[in-house]
Design an enzyme around this catalytic site. Structure first.
Site, PDB file in Angstrom:
ATOM      1  N   LYS A 213       5.226   1.340   5.470  1.00 47.74           N
ATOM      2  CA  LYS A 213       3.985   2.126   5.530  1.00 47.74           C
ATOM      3  C   LYS A 213       3.319   2.095   6.901  1.00 47.74           C
ATOM      4  O   LYS A 213       3.592   1.245   7.732  1.00 47.74           O
ATOM      5  CB  LYS A 213       3.041   1.708   4.408  1.00 47.74           C
ATOM      6  CG  LYS A 213       3.498   2.350   3.080  1.00 47.74           C
ATOM      7  CD  LYS A 213       2.564   2.150   1.923  1.00 47.74           C
ATOM      8  CE  LYS A 213       3.133   2.929   0.716  1.00 47.74           C
ATOM      9  NZ  LYS A 213       2.450   2.594  -0.533  1.00 47.74           N
ATOM     10  N   ARG A 248       8.183  -2.798  -4.324  1.00 44.66           N
ATOM     11  CA  ARG A 248       8.726  -1.436  -4.266  1.00 44.66           C
ATOM     12  C   ARG A 248       9.134  -1.178  -2.815  1.00 44.66           C
ATOM     13  O   ARG A 248       8.271  -1.105  -1.944  1.00 44.66           O
ATOM     14  CB  ARG A 248       7.643  -0.453  -4.726  1.00 44.66           C
ATOM     15  CG  ARG A 248       8.087   0.996  -4.751  1.00 44.66           C
ATOM     16  CD  ARG A 248       6.913   1.888  -5.183  1.00 44.66           C
ATOM     17  NE  ARG A 248       7.328   3.278  -5.232  1.00 44.66           N
ATOM     18  CZ  ARG A 248       7.426   4.065  -4.173  1.00 44.66           C
ATOM     19  NH1 ARG A 248       7.144   3.613  -2.975  1.00 44.66           N
ATOM     20  NH2 ARG A 248       7.810   5.326  -4.313  1.00 44.66           N
TER      21      ARG A 248
HETATM   22  N1  PMM Z   1       3.648   4.208  -2.734  1.00 43.78           N
HETATM   23  C1  PMM Z   1       4.163   5.450  -2.667  1.00 43.78           C
HETATM   24  C2  PMM Z   1       4.605   6.109  -3.821  1.00 43.78           C
HETATM   25  N2  PMM Z   1       4.532   5.512  -5.030  1.00 43.78           N
HETATM   26  N3  PMM Z   1       3.957   3.653  -6.344  1.00 43.78           N
HETATM   27  C3  PMM Z   1       3.435   2.421  -6.445  1.00 43.78           C
HETATM   28  N4  PMM Z   1       3.366   1.815  -7.663  1.00 43.78           N
HETATM   29  N5  PMM Z   1       2.977   1.739  -5.355  1.00 43.78           N
HETATM   30  C4  PMM Z   1       3.015   2.289  -4.103  1.00 43.78           C
HETATM   31  O1  PMM Z   1       2.538   1.634  -3.154  1.00 43.78           O
HETATM   32  C5  PMM Z   1       3.559   3.597  -3.946  1.00 43.78           C
HETATM   33  C6  PMM Z   1       4.026   4.255  -5.118  1.00 43.78           C
HETATM   34  C7  PMM Z   1       4.245   6.125  -1.335  1.00 43.78           C
HETATM   35  O2  PMM Z   1       5.330   5.679  -0.600  1.00 43.78           O
HETATM   36  P1  PMM Z   1       6.724   6.508  -0.507  1.00 43.78           P
HETATM   37  O3  PMM Z   1       6.388   7.850   0.091  1.00 43.78           O
HETATM   38  O4  PMM Z   1       7.578   5.659   0.335  1.00 43.78           O
HETATM   39  O5  PMM Z   1       7.286   6.663  -1.892  1.00 43.78           O
END
Ligand code: PMM
Length: 271
Positions: A213, A248
């Site tokens: 991030k 994640r």
């Molecule tokens: N971050 C993203 C998308 N989904 N879900 C959860 N539970 N926690 C997160 O921090 C989260 C998420 C955005 O990141 P990406 O674009 O890499 O998917």
């Protein structure tokens, strides 16, 4: 602190996710990537069809369905060891994903956008992750403000847990997530990482999604998200030490290795 941990591998089937958008634009590529993450130790694969990148435009229900359902069906057919999660805020997508073989609903709005998802989760007996976000992806990074970010995020999550329990979801099916980067400045993200024990004290497993991030780029001066792996690993180990239990990530192998080392060390320490 527990020595139990789970890595959730990210499978974004979106043309515009912030760190891996556009890479997985065929079902075959998404499945190959997911199975590789399972081989590397991911126990959950999180399939998402709507980018939540700051400023991202919402996608229609039909478009989101057409992105994620074929991937979930193929992943279920591949019979891998991992569980399938769907990253969605839409009831219709959550419902179709459960039919297709998902058993985990990851709702970045904590069931605030389409609250009926809570009943769906309750009736299906699936697991869920309730995440904190300030505003919407379109607005969340416009000067986010809190008096006390840790207390306010903990309060929000505790209210969302109450709503989930009231809808009939069993407590052991619920995880919470402070939503790193969702309406947070660099300082808010660091405060939340430091303050994780307050979120852990709510009594539910804590999911943390900090992979690649922007705040990691701000600290290290690393522009390209895919070059933020070491920063991701370091922050996840610190989150583990502060009690997070599900991580994640895009980069499964380095995260699994790091968490194995952290868990072995803390186990020896007797903590
Ligand atoms: N971050 C993203 C998308 N989904 N879900 C959860 N539970 N926690 C997160 O921090 C989260 C998420 C955005 O990141 P990406 O674009 O890499 O998917």
């Amino acid at each position: 602190m527990s020595d139990q941990w789970t890595v959730m591998g990210v499978c974004n089937v979106t043309p515009d996710s912030f760190s891996d958008g556009g890479l997985l634009d065929s079902v075959d590529a998404a499945i190959a990537h997911s199975l590789e993450m399972v081989d590397q130790g991911a126990l959950i694969i999180d399939v998402g069809g709507e980018s939540t990148r700051p400023g991202a435009e919402p996608v229609s229900e039909q478009e989101e369905l057409s992105r994620v359902i074929p991937v979930i069906e193929a992943l279920a057919a591949a019979n891998s060891k991992a569980r399938i999660s769907v990253d969605t805020t839409k009831l219709a997508v959550a419902s179709a994903a459960l039919e297709a073989g998902a058993t985990y609903i990851n709702d970045v709005s904590g069931f605030t956008i389409e609250p009926q998802i809570a009943e769906l989760v309750a009736d299906s007996g699936s697991d869920c992750c309730l995440m904190h976000m300030l505003g919407t992806p379109q607005t969340m990074q416009e000067d986010p403000h809190y008096e006390d970010v840790v207390a306010e995020v903990a309060q929000f999550l505790s209210e969302r847990v109450e709503a989930a329990l009231a809808a009939g979801i069993a407590p052991q099916k619920i995880s919470v997530d402070p939503g790193i980067g969702f309406g947070k400045t660099l300082q808010h993200n660091l405060d939340l990482l430091n303050g994780l024990p307050t979120i852990v004290a709510l009594g539910y497993p804590v999911v943390i999604g900090l992979s690649r991030k922007r705040f990691l780029g701000e600290i290290t001066g690393t522009e390209r998200p895919e070059q933020r792996v070491a920063a991701t690993v370091a922050a996840n180990v610190l989150a583990f030490e502060r009690g997070a239990s599900t991580f994640r990530v895009h980069d499964v192998k380095p995260t699994v290795d790091a968490l194995k080392v952290a868990a072995a060390t803390f186990a020896r320490d007797g903590r």
